[in-house]
Design a protein around this motif. Structure first.
Motif, mmCIF file in Angstrom:
data_model
loop_
_atom_site.group_PDB
_atom_site.id
_atom_site.type_symbol
_atom_site.label_atom_id
_atom_site.label_comp_id
_atom_site.label_asym_id
_atom_site.label_seq_id
_atom_site.Cartn_x
_atom_site.Cartn_y
_atom_site.Cartn_z
ATOM 1 N N LYS A 166 34.740 -18.878 63.284
ATOM 2 C CA LYS A 166 33.968 -18.751 61.922
ATOM 3 C C LYS A 166 33.637 -17.125 61.850
ATOM 4 O O LYS A 166 33.947 -16.436 62.380
ATOM 5 C CB LYS A 166 32.725 -19.340 61.970
ATOM 6 C CG LYS A 166 32.331 -20.751 62.498
ATOM 7 C CD LYS A 166 31.340 -21.391 62.649
ATOM 8 C CE LYS A 166 31.314 -23.107 62.736
ATOM 9 N NZ LYS A 166 30.694 -24.067 62.687
ATOM 10 N N THR A 167 32.633 -16.767 60.854
ATOM 11 C CA THR A 167 31.962 -15.455 60.514
ATOM 12 C C THR A 167 31.288 -15.199 60.789
ATOM 13 O O THR A 167 30.087 -16.681 60.544
ATOM 14 C CB THR A 167 32.545 -14.988 59.130
ATOM 15 O OG1 THR A 167 33.731 -14.668 58.909
ATOM 16 C CG2 THR A 167 31.659 -13.569 59.241
ATOM 17 N N LEU B 99 26.153 -11.875 52.251
ATOM 18 C CA LEU B 99 26.492 -12.332 53.857
ATOM 19 C C LEU B 99 27.891 -13.435 53.212
ATOM 20 O O LEU B 99 28.070 -14.674 53.008
ATOM 21 C CB LEU B 99 25.626 -12.948 53.039
ATOM 22 C CG LEU B 99 23.935 -13.137 53.883
ATOM 23 C CD1 LEU B 99 22.827 -13.718 53.539
ATOM 24 C CD2 LEU B 99 24.404 -13.030 55.578
ATOM 25 N N GLU B 100 28.524 -12.934 52.416
ATOM 26 C CA GLU B 100 29.935 -13.526 51.045
ATOM 27 C C GLU B 100 30.139 -13.977 52.630
ATOM 28 O O GLU B 100 30.976 -13.060 53.643
ATOM 29 C CB GLU B 100 30.857 -12.842 50.299
ATOM 30 C CG GLU B 100 29.568 -12.021 48.834
ATOM 31 C CD GLU B 100 30.194 -11.720 48.038
ATOM 32 O OE1 GLU B 100 31.488 -11.578 48.053
ATOM 33 O OE2 GLU B 100 29.804 -11.985 46.829
ATOM 34 N N GLY B 101 31.044 -15.382 52.754
ATOM 35 C CA GLY B 101 31.768 -15.709 53.679
ATOM 36 C C GLY B 101 31.412 -15.655 55.282
ATOM 37 O O GLY B 101 32.251 -16.250 55.689
ATOM 38 N N VAL B 102 30.187 -15.412 55.521
ATOM 39 C CA VAL B 102 28.818 -15.564 56.773
ATOM 40 C C VAL B 102 28.661 -16.704 56.895
ATOM 41 O O VAL B 102 28.456 -17.646 55.481
ATOM 42 C CB VAL B 102 27.986 -14.107 56.656
ATOM 43 C CG1 VAL B 102 27.323 -14.610 57.806
ATOM 44 C CG2 VAL B 102 28.759 -13.957 56.312
ATOM 45 N N ASP B 103 28.877 -17.785 58.065
ATOM 46 C CA ASP B 103 28.592 -18.708 58.866
ATOM 47 C C ASP B 103 27.104 -19.123 58.872
ATOM 48 O O ASP B 103 26.453 -19.747 58.634
ATOM 49 C CB ASP B 103 29.399 -19.521 59.595
ATOM 50 C CG ASP B 103 31.279 -19.385 58.563
ATOM 51 O OD1 ASP B 103 30.869 -20.036 57.700
ATOM 52 O OD2 ASP B 103 31.855 -19.286 58.938
ATOM 53 N N ASN B 104 26.803 -17.685 59.630
ATOM 54 C CA ASN B 104 25.583 -17.642 60.578
ATOM 55 C C ASN B 104 25.139 -16.165 61.002
ATOM 56 O O ASN B 104 25.862 -15.414 60.615
ATOM 57 C CB ASN B 104 25.653 -18.460 61.793
ATOM 58 C CG ASN B 104 26.168 -20.056 61.751
ATOM 59 O OD1 ASN B 104 27.546 -20.164 61.899
ATOM 60 N ND2 ASN B 104 24.925 -20.638 61.261
ATOM 61 N N VAL B 105 23.292 -16.396 60.793
ATOM 62 C CA VAL B 105 23.303 -14.843 60.990
ATOM 63 C C VAL B 105 21.840 -14.778 62.630
ATOM 64 O O VAL B 105 21.426 -15.866 62.200
ATOM 65 C CB VAL B 105 22.832 -13.757 59.550
ATOM 66 C CG1 VAL B 105 21.515 -15.371 59.675
ATOM 67 C CG2 VAL B 105 22.379 -13.015 59.871
ATOM 68 N N PHE B 106 21.972 -13.308 62.746
ATOM 69 C CA PHE B 106 21.433 -13.694 64.226
ATOM 70 C C PHE B 106 20.653 -12.094 63.875
ATOM 71 O O PHE B 106 21.269 -11.383 63.452
ATOM 72 C CB PHE B 106 22.268 -13.463 65.411
ATOM 73 C CG PHE B 106 22.845 -15.079 65.203
ATOM 74 C CD1 PHE B 106 21.909 -16.169 66.432
ATOM 75 C CD2 PHE B 106 23.979 -15.453 65.164
ATOM 76 C CE1 PHE B 106 22.190 -17.306 66.036
ATOM 77 C CE2 PHE B 106 24.068 -16.607 65.623
ATOM 78 C CZ PHE B 106 23.811 -17.664 65.991
ATOM 79 N N GLN C 63 16.886 -18.191 54.510
ATOM 80 C CA GLN C 63 16.857 -18.788 53.192
ATOM 81 C C GLN C 63 18.504 -19.585 52.712
ATOM 82 O O GLN C 63 18.638 -20.456 51.989
ATOM 83 C CB GLN C 63 16.042 -18.316 52.045
ATOM 84 C CG GLN C 63 14.994 -18.639 52.415
ATOM 85 C CD GLN C 63 14.443 -18.054 51.181
ATOM 86 O OE1 GLN C 63 14.175 -16.841 50.336
ATOM 87 N NE2 GLN C 63 13.104 -18.431 50.615
ATOM 88 N N LYS C 64 18.949 -18.806 53.177
ATOM 89 C CA LYS C 64 20.942 -19.028 52.453
ATOM 90 C C LYS C 64 21.499 -18.820 53.064
ATOM 91 O O LYS C 64 22.674 -20.380 53.413
ATOM 92 C CB LYS C 64 21.521 -17.355 51.849
ATOM 93 C CG LYS C 64 20.343 -16.414 51.482
ATOM 94 C CD LYS C 64 20.417 -17.441 49.746
ATOM 95 C CE LYS C 64 20.390 -16.694 48.289
ATOM 96 N NZ LYS C 64 19.611 -17.148 47.772
ATOM 97 N N ILE C 65 21.615 -19.109 54.831
ATOM 98 C CA ILE C 65 22.853 -20.158 55.783
ATOM 99 C C ILE C 65 22.096 -19.890 56.293
ATOM 100 O O ILE C 65 20.850 -18.517 56.961
ATOM 101 C CB ILE C 65 23.789 -18.671 56.513
ATOM 102 C CG1 ILE C 65 23.734 -16.888 56.834
ATOM 103 C CG2 ILE C 65 24.496 -18.563 54.901
ATOM 104 C CD1 ILE C 65 24.803 -16.154 57.333
ATOM 105 N N PRO C 66 21.659 -20.442 57.702
ATOM 106 C CA PRO C 66 21.293 -20.740 59.328
ATOM 107 C C PRO C 66 21.603 -19.795 59.957
ATOM 108 O O PRO C 66 22.493 -19.120 60.162
ATOM 109 C CB PRO C 66 22.117 -22.722 60.062
ATOM 110 C CG PRO C 66 22.779 -23.027 58.247
ATOM 111 C CD PRO C 66 23.232 -21.948 58.022
#
Length: 393
Positions: free
Chosen positions: A71-72, A154-161, A342-345
């Motif tokens: 994942k990314t 965030l293109e192609g990104v699955d999650n963010v911290f 709001q866009k990705i978990p």
């Protein structure tokens, strides 16, 4: 993998502090961070990574492609300063008069730059990709996050911290919360238009100061009488511009302030009641008004699973500098990391940074300072999250 990564961070600790101090000496305001963005981009230019600059403004996006499929994940740090004259007694004091890193964004950027470098050096072992989001303009609405998202960060990104250093929290402690963690924010500006006149003949005028004063008092009943006591809301009138001559009845008055809420429903209720009170004021005092009422940063809502991953990863890593991992209550401050969520978990968490010298000041204070030990703690905590995310111990 994690032990190797933590060792690399230990070896780079002093350079992390050097970077933080350089950034602290050269702060730039939101939407004006040209030199800071260039400094960040230059750090990566000799590394075999994909670098995008001017993303949504001065944003810098760095992609580290792992050697193994997976994942990314994105990691974000903000880098803008504040319009504050620094009073902190430090040898690396701001060289830009009236501008200061009074919220720890210099520390966010320094830890993430060094963590990114360490991850790059281990990229062949990574079971996925890491996207580094260096974001400008967190402090000033509409913020930098939204523009970076619109520009494809965030293109192609699955999650963010993301991490925020906290000067009032003990160094060595990490704080998390699933669900609603930080409040959404709204802004208002009201111009109350009366009819000016001479103080000796008030009956021929319509006193805008009297009308505005009634509004200030009435607005406080929105929270005290219209919001459930178990729900969170604040209404703050931070500016009352009624300066004039002592014997003149003011023609008009301007008020400015903000609203904080922890849900979209309460946000709507506050706005409805705010406008209802103004409409009643117009009838009662025979005045007119112009209103700007806008919503900016939304409620920051952490994903349950990603927050659980944060807690599991940090606890399992047994990082010696981390003394406790603590669930925190919601915070009334606002943060534009909410737009990413709001866009990705993902999940946003805090790292304690209380100075060891006992001189503790809140964020946005002219004497604000952090314990620089918090930098290595933040880097190691996020390293543990990345390792847990990729399933690599």
């Amino acid at each position: 993998m994690l032990n190797q990564l933590l060792q690399k961070l230990d070896e780079k600790k002093e350079r992390m502090i050097e970077i933080r101090r350089y950034l602290h000496q050269h702060p730039e305001l939101s939407f004006k961070e040209e030199k800071t963005a260039q400094y960040i981009a230059d750090f990566y230019k000799d590394k075999d990574v994909n670098i995008r600059t001017n993303v949504g403004g001065y944003g810098v996006v760095v992609t580290i492609k792992g050697g193994l499929p997976g994942k990314t994940v994105a990691l974000r740090a903000d880098f803008d300063g504040l319009p504050i004259m620094e009073e902190a007694d430090v040898p690396f004091k701001s060289k830009n008069p009236g501008v200061m890193h009074a919220c720890g964004h210099d520390g966010h950027t320094a830890y993430l730059m060094i963590l990114a470098e360490a991850l790059f050096e281990m990229k062949d072992q990574l079971k996925g990709n890491v996207v580094i989001l260096h974001q400008p303009a967190e402090e000033t609405p509409p913020g930098g996050a939204m523009a970076m998202i619109e520009d494809g960060c965030l293109e192609g990104v699955d999650n963010v911290f993301g991490i925020h250093l906290m000067s009032l929290a003990d160094t060595g402690e990490v704080y998390y919360r699933a669900g609603e963690m930080q409040a959404g924010r709204s802004y208002f500006k009201v111009k109350i238009q009366g009819k000016g006149g001479h103080g000796s003949m008030p009956h021929t005028s319509n006193d805008s100061i009297v009308a505005a004063s009634h509004f200030v008092v009435a607005a406080q009943t929105i929270v005290s009488r219209r919001i459930n006591p178990f729900d969170m809301a604040t209404v703050t009138i931070g500016s009352f511009d009624g300066k004039g001559s002592f014997n003149i009845i003011k023609d008009s008055v301007e008020l400015e302030g903000d609203v904080r809420t922890m849900s979209s429903d309460i946000r709507a209720t506050v706005e409805k009641e705010f406008k209802r009170i103004l409409a009643g004021l117009a009838q009662e005092f025979d005045i007119t008004y112009d209103l700007i009422y806008s919503h900016d940063y939304p409620v920051l809502v952490n994903d349950n699973d990603m927050t659980g991953l944060v807690v599991k990863g940090i606890k399992k890593a047994q990082i010696p500098e981390i003394k406790a991992v603590i669930e925190t209550p919601p915070a009334s401050g606002s943060e534009d990391f909410a737009y990413y969520l709001q866009k990705i978990p993902g999940s946003f968490f805090y790292v304690g940074a209380k100075p060891a010298n006992g001189h503790v000041y809140p964020h946005h204070h002219p004497k604000f300072e952090i314990n620089e030990d918090s930098l290595i703690i933040a880097a190691k905590a996020m390293a543990a999250v990345v390792a847990e995310y990729f399933g690599q111990e």
